[in-house]
Design a protein around this motif. Structure first.
Motif, PDB file in Angstrom:
ATOM      1  N   ALA A  12      37.116  57.302  45.952  1.00 44.95           N
ATOM      2  CA  ALA A  12      37.365  56.068  45.183  1.00 44.95           C
ATOM      3  C   ALA A  12      37.418  54.977  45.321  1.00 44.95           C
ATOM      4  CB  ALA A  12      38.180  57.178  44.089  1.00 44.95           C
ATOM      5  N   GLY A  13      37.245  53.959  44.951  1.00 41.47           N
ATOM      6  CA  GLY A  13      37.656  52.188  44.344  1.00 41.47           C
ATOM      7  C   GLY A  13      38.179  52.226  43.830  1.00 41.47           C
ATOM      8  N   THR A  14      38.892  51.245  44.035  1.00 38.07           N
ATOM      9  CA  THR A  14      40.033  50.481  43.016  1.00 38.07           C
ATOM     10  C   THR A  14      39.565  50.474  41.265  1.00 38.07           C
ATOM     11  OG1 THR A  14      40.751  49.168  44.298  1.00 38.07           O
ATOM     12  CG2 THR A  14      41.983  48.278  42.892  1.00 38.07           C
ATOM     13  N   PRO A  15      40.187  50.970  40.962  1.00 37.38           N
ATOM     14  CA  PRO A  15      39.678  51.006  38.843  1.00 37.38           C
ATOM     15  C   PRO A  15      40.005  49.930  38.760  1.00 37.38           C
ATOM     16  CG  PRO A  15      41.779  52.013  39.572  1.00 37.38           C
ATOM     17  CD  PRO A  15      41.044  52.014  40.577  1.00 37.38           C
ATOM     18  N   THR A  16      38.715  48.903  37.785  1.00 39.74           N
ATOM     19  CA  THR A  16      38.999  48.227  36.926  1.00 39.74           C
ATOM     20  C   THR A  16      39.184  49.118  35.187  1.00 39.74           C
ATOM     21  OG1 THR A  16      36.621  47.551  36.606  1.00 39.74           O
ATOM     22  CG2 THR A  16      37.878  46.881  38.028  1.00 39.74           C
ATOM     23  N   GLU A  17      40.191  47.924  34.598  1.00 37.74           N
ATOM     24  CA  GLU A  17      40.608  48.444  33.113  1.00 37.74           C
ATOM     25  C   GLU A  17      39.374  47.280  32.316  1.00 37.74           C
ATOM     26  OE1 GLU A  17      44.086  46.765  30.157  1.00 37.74           O
ATOM     27  OE2 GLU A  17      44.132  47.632  31.983  1.00 37.74           O
ATOM     28  N   ASP A  18      39.112  48.068  31.019  1.00 38.75           N
ATOM     29  CA  ASP A  18      37.762  47.625  30.035  1.00 38.75           C
ATOM     30  C   ASP A  18      38.397  47.345  29.332  1.00 38.75           C
ATOM     31  OD1 ASP A  18      35.666  47.332  28.083  1.00 38.75           O
ATOM     32  OD2 ASP A  18      35.353  49.519  28.620  1.00 38.75           O
ATOM     33  N   LEU A  19      37.979  45.920  29.642  1.00 34.88           N
ATOM     34  CA  LEU A  19      38.881  44.758  28.585  1.00 34.88           C
ATOM     35  C   LEU A  19      39.227  45.383  27.327  1.00 34.88           C
ATOM     36  CD1 LEU A  19      37.369  41.669  30.086  1.00 34.88           C
ATOM     37  CD2 LEU A  19      40.023  42.394  30.624  1.00 34.88           C
TER      38      LEU A  19
END
Length: 133
Positions: A12-19
């Motif tokens: 799994a890659g680094t998760p991002t946050e949905d703005l």
């Protein structure tokens, strides 16, 4: 020691946050090509092959990997079989296996103490579409 099968580690890659919502979105998977060999564990072990319905099979196998995999191998890592197809009769090209437990680094009994390979017990299911990064 060199293994004939091509495997790809899917991490799994680094998760991002949905703005908008603040929820985490899974990042792009980290793909690491590697070499290994899938083997049947112990033929007398009842967990090697379980058929719980006609045509539905789950297998617990051993995946031997060349040492030095970047980031090492961790429990719950997922590997995809990339071929060649004629080498393995246990899985098809594109099938995935999931590591179960803690993989072990194996060293020769005599001579060099450098790691010879990494041994990981893996699970493969014929009817389960596993969700991976």
């Amino acid at each position: 020691m060199s293994f004939p099968e091509r495997w790809t580690l899917l991490r799994a890659g680094t998760p991002t946050e949905d703005l908008l919502t603040g929820n985490k979105i899974p990042g792009d998977p980290v793909v690491v090509p590697w070499w290994g060999l899938l083997q049947i564990r112990i033929l007398t072990d009842y967990t090697v092959l379980e058929e719980f319905e006609d045509g539905h099979v789950t297998q617990r196998l051993t995946l031997l990997l060349n040492p030095g995999l970047p980031g090492g191998v961790d429990r719950r890592d997922v590997f995809r079989f990339d071929g060649p197809a004629e080498v393995s009769d246990l899985v098809k090209v594109g099938d995935t296996v999931t590591v179960q437990g803690i993989p072990r680094v194996r060293r020769p009994a005599r001579g060099s103490r450098r790691p010879a390979y990494i041994a990981a017990v893996v699970r493969h299911s014929s009817d389960l579409k596993e969700v991976h990064p």
